[in-house]
Design an enzyme around this catalytic site. Structure first.
Site, short mmCIF file in Angstrom:
data_model
loop_
_atom_site.label_atom_id
_atom_site.label_comp_id
_atom_site.label_asym_id
_atom_site.label_seq_id
_atom_site.Cartn_x
_atom_site.Cartn_y
_atom_site.Cartn_z
N LYS A 213 15.47 0.15 5.02
CA LYS A 213 15.05 0.39 3.60
C LYS A 213 15.30 2.16 3.51
CE LYS A 213 12.28 1.49 -0.02
NZ LYS A 213 12.33 1.05 -1.45
N THR B 109 6.13 0.57 1.89
CA THR B 109 7.38 1.37 2.49
C THR B 109 6.69 2.57 3.33
OG1 THR B 109 9.11 1.06 0.64
CG2 THR B 109 9.43 3.01 2.11
N LYS C 227 9.51 10.71 -0.93
CA LYS C 227 8.89 10.04 -0.20
C LYS C 227 9.86 9.50 0.90
CE LYS C 227 6.08 6.03 0.77
NZ LYS C 227 5.59 4.92 0.42
N LEU D 36 0.78 -1.09 -0.13
CA LEU D 36 0.03 0.20 0.25
C LEU D 36 0.85 1.17 0.07
CD1 LEU D 36 -2.61 -1.43 2.62
CD2 LEU D 36 -3.08 -0.99 0.29
N PRO D 37 0.30 2.48 -0.34
CA PRO D 37 1.06 3.50 -0.33
C PRO D 37 1.78 4.24 0.96
CG PRO D 37 -1.12 3.97 -1.50
CD PRO D 37 -1.16 2.65 -0.63
#
Ligand code: NAD
Length: 296
Positions: free
Chosen positions: A171, A96, A246, A65-66
């Site tokens: 990440k 993420t 992001k 998902l976003p």
């Protein structure tokens, strides 16, 4: 054959869900976009109408998902995964998201007796389609062990980074470093050119000297030296500047909460925010070269 609920069939999720279906699993596909579900059905998945329909018979739930808010809602909402999953269901969030949300959702899962890991990826849309993603996982050894056979289908490299949320930590720290050395590489190539040293000659020297780094040798932001790099196709993505921004914002949020000094991470976020302000954040992230050399 395992029944897997796959929620979030966007650019990344569609390739991942397709690979699970191709390997013989029963994949229940759910997205708020009807079009995305139709694509998944064409790729061998079964359409689910809502979360209950997707997860009630599933042994494994995977989400892609976003952002953190979507993950919190999909798992913890009134009609969410926790409310409808059967006992023993394994949960894997590959999105993420911010470290705090990842730890919060996995904490709630544990509280409800579910095993869950965070497993964000690198490797992009190409890696998702080809099944060659890298997974960075956080959670207990038991949950990781149960998840690994499924991650192996979707990826080439699967790492256990430690406790819940540590996949997200790996990440964002990796991508902060990537943003920093991409910008540094742009500065070096731009300065070399302004001083009369062409990109290919500088590349030949620096790629075998101490300035060598991945942004230079695999993804050179100056057109010419690396044939496959987005710089040779007008910075078409690839991995967009918007996605880099992001991840840099997630890194800055985490740095603030951990009281860690990240002066170059802060600068990198500010520079990628200028790409966004100029409405050029749809370019590949190596397109920050255009900001540095004044051609944006
Ligand atoms: P995307 O926007 O293409 O896909 C997200 C999907 O989630 C969309 O199809 C959307 O409709 C769906 N969705 C949103 N809310 C939902 C809900 N409540 N229920 C069901 N479906 C819902 O994004 P993407 O490019 O596939 O990226 C997904 C995640 O992977 C993000 O967290 C991103 O940061 C990460 N990521 C992306 C890349 C990349 O190159 N695209 C690389 C690495 C990691």
């Amino acid at each position: 054959m395992t029944t897997i609920a796959f929620i979030g069939l966007g650019n990344m999720g569609i390739g991942m869900a397709s690979n699970l279906a191709k390997s013989g699993h029963d994949v229940r596909a759910l997205d708020i976009s009807e079009e995305a579900v139709v694509r998944a059905v064409t790729a061998g998945c079964v359409a689910a109408r809502h979360i209950q329909d997707a997860v009630e018979k599933a042994d494994v739930v995977i989400t892609m998902l976003p952002a953190g808010a979507h993950v919190k809602m999909v798992y913890g909402g009134e009609d969410g995964v926790f409310a409808h999953a059967q006992k023993g269901t394994l949960m894997i969030d590959c999105s993420t998201i911010d470290v705090a949300s990842a730890r919060e959702v996995i904490g709630s899962a544990t509280h409800k007796d579910f095993e869950m890991i965070d497993a964000p990826v690198s490797g992009g849309v190409g890696g998702a389609a080809a099944g060659t993603l890298t997974f960075m996982c956080g959670g207990t050894a038991e949950a990781y062990g149960r998840a690994k056979p499924f991650l192996d289908i979707m990826g080439k490299n699967v790492f256990h980074a430690g406790d819940a949320g540590n996949g997200q930590v790996a990440k964002i720290c990796n991508n902060m470093l990537l943003g920093i050395h991409m910008i540094g590489t742009c500065e070096a190539f731009n300065l070399a050119e302004k001083l009369g040293l062409d990109a290919q000659t500088f590349y030949d020297i620096s790629s075998t000297a101490s300035g060598q780094n991945w942004s230079m040798t695999s993804y050179c932001p100056a057109p010419g030296p690396v044939e496959s790099a987005p710089s040779n196709r007008d910075y078409q993505p690839g991995f967009t500047a918007a996605m880099m921004l992001k991840d840099l914002r997630l890194a800055q949020d985490a740095a603030t909460s951990a009281r860690a000094a990240t002066p170059l991470g802060t600068q990198s976020e500010a520079l990628y925010a200028l790409m966004e302000a100029a409405e050029k954040d749809g370019l590949d992230f190596s397109g920050i070269m255009k900001l540095i050399n004044g051609s944006l």
